[in-house]
Design a protein around this motif. Structure first.
Motif, PDB file in Angstrom:
ATOM      1  N   ASP A 333      -8.563  14.070   9.533  1.00 24.31           N
ATOM      2  CA  ASP A 333      -8.363  13.216   8.364  1.00 24.31           C
ATOM      3  C   ASP A 333      -6.880  12.963   8.123  1.00 24.31           C
ATOM      4  N   SER A 334      -6.519  11.687   8.005  1.00 27.51           N
ATOM      5  CA  SER A 334      -5.108  11.338   7.884  1.00 27.51           C
ATOM      6  C   SER A 334      -4.951  10.037   7.106  1.00 27.51           C
ATOM      7  N   ILE A 335      -3.834   9.929   6.378  1.00 26.07           N
ATOM      8  CA  ILE A 335      -3.394   8.675   5.786  1.00 26.07           C
ATOM      9  C   ILE A 335      -1.917   8.501   6.102  1.00 26.07           C
ATOM     10  N   SER A 336      -1.434   7.274   6.021  1.00 27.20           N
ATOM     11  CA  SER A 336      -0.031   6.990   6.305  1.00 27.20           C
ATOM     12  C   SER A 336       0.652   6.457   5.058  1.00 27.20           C
ATOM     13  N   ILE A 337       1.964   6.483   5.081  1.00 26.20           N
ATOM     14  CA  ILE A 337       2.750   6.157   3.898  1.00 26.20           C
ATOM     15  C   ILE A 337       2.477   4.745   3.386  1.00 26.20           C
ATOM     16  N   ASP A 338       2.170   3.802   4.288  1.00 27.53           N
ATOM     17  CA  ASP A 338       1.924   2.425   3.853  1.00 27.53           C
ATOM     18  C   ASP A 338       0.642   2.303   3.049  1.00 27.53           C
ATOM     19  N   GLN A 339      -0.231   3.309   3.097  1.00 30.76           N
ATOM     20  CA  GLN A 339      -1.482   3.268   2.348  1.00 30.76           C
ATOM     21  C   GLN A 339      -1.378   3.935   0.982  1.00 30.76           C
TER      22      GLN A 339
END
Length: 349
Positions: A333-339
């Motif tokens: 599970d991961s998210i990136s800064i642009d999200q």
């Protein structure tokens, strides 16, 4: 497809909040997002705390975080701005490097790499990442026992602790880009060093230049290494066994230079010139020496640290998103800064 992706982001965001962690991006006085990310959580006494990571200071009249964590002294981690705040936190070597590089007094708190520092009731431990001298990952736990690790840029993850929330980089995090797969070519550097005649290595003044010196001493070179004044000052401050460092002006038969890549053309024609880099856009031969993990190394690091959620916050551009999508594709599970700015609110639920 977009709605599916948004749903996945929402699930991961809720997972972060369930772990007692809110990731947010703060805005500057012009209303634009500041660089990188901030983390909001509660300490063991239940008090709300905010740590801003590798970002610029907020103007004095605006709400301030409890800490500006500076992982290392490269300019894209914004220590030049944060070092002027008494809320700044970094290692002693990072503070020294910031002062030399920017000719300003560091006014925040500092600790030795590997030590702990207390920030507003939070015990924060530092760990080495081997990216630059003094580069530190920061580790702490919140009120519900969630283990939070902020790495900054990483060259060697072997000493980093397991965590529940990992906040990390993706400088070479695009698995589909061939330039993101590499190994250090130490043998080519050693051969170039001991060729007859003068030789110069192009390396950034902080980080790569010190690594170049460490490698050359490790190869057995005991002669003088010639550098510009500020690079010498940084190297002497960062390395205990740098050996003889000299000015750039002498011209001998078998001298060795370490200069910025864009200054190689200022050296005489008879000097053999190389750039220590994994980039391919220099007009000189490249010797692959990196201060970062490549795409496979970054994935291996995440697997080893076993986080429940990974937030990819650095660098600018598409790499954080690319690496985050790759992690999701392999079940991490991961998210990136642009999200972050689009999904997470600034209020702790």
């Amino acid at each position: 497809m977009l709605s599916v992706i948004s749903s996945e982001i929402g699930v991961i965001s809720k997972k972060l909040i369930d772990l007692g962690v809110l990731a947010l991006r703060q805005r500057n006085s012009r209303g634009n997002f500041k660089p990188h990310v901030s983390i909001r959580f509660r300490n063991n006494a239940g008090e709300l705390r905010t740590f801003s990571i590798d970002t610029t200071r907020s103007p004095g009249k605006q709400p301030q975080p409890d800490a500006y964590l500076i992982t290392h002294a490269h300019s894209d981690h914004h220590g030049k701005s944060a070092m002027l705040s008494p809320r700044a936190v970094c290692t002693d070597k990072t503070a020294t490097a910031l002062e030399i590089r920017h000719d300003r007094k560091y006014v925040g708190s500092m600790c030795r790499l590997g030590d702990e520092i207390e920030i507003e009731g939070v015990r924060v431990k530092t760990y080495p990442t081997a990216h630059t001298a003094g580069a530190a990952a920061f580790y702490w736990e919140n009120d519900v026992g969630t283990r939070i690790l902020v790495t900054g840029d990483v060259k060697n993850a072997s000493k980093l602790p397991p965590c529940d929330v990992l906040i990390t980089e993706a400088n070479y995090g695009d698995p589909e880009d061939p330039s993101c797969h590499f190994a250090d070519d130490l043998e080519s550097m050693k051969c170039a060093l001991f060729e007859s005649g003068p030789v110069a290595f192009g390396a950034y003044e902080f980080g790569k230049a010190q690594r170049a010196v460490e490698l050359m001493r490790g190869f057995g070179y005991e002669g003088a290494i010639r550098m510009e004044a500020r690079t010498r000052a940084l190297t002497r401050s960062m390395l205990e066994d740098a050996g003889e460092l000299a000015g750039i002006d002498s011209r001998g038969e078998d001298e060795v230079f370490v200069v910025a890549p864009w200054d190689l053309d200022k050296l005489p024609r008879n000097v053999k010139k190389y750039v220590l880099s994994c980039r391919a856009d220099y007009p000189y031969p490249i010797i692959k020496i990196s201060d970062h993990l490549d795409a496979c190394g970054l994935e291996d690091m995440v697997r080893k640290l076993t986080p429940e959620v990974t937030l990819v916050y650095h660098p600018g551009g598409h790499r954080p998103s690319k690496f985050s999508k790759h992690l999701n594709s392999i079940g991490i599970d991961s998210i990136s800064i642009d999200q972050i700015g689009n999904v997470l609110s600034n209020e702790f639920i």
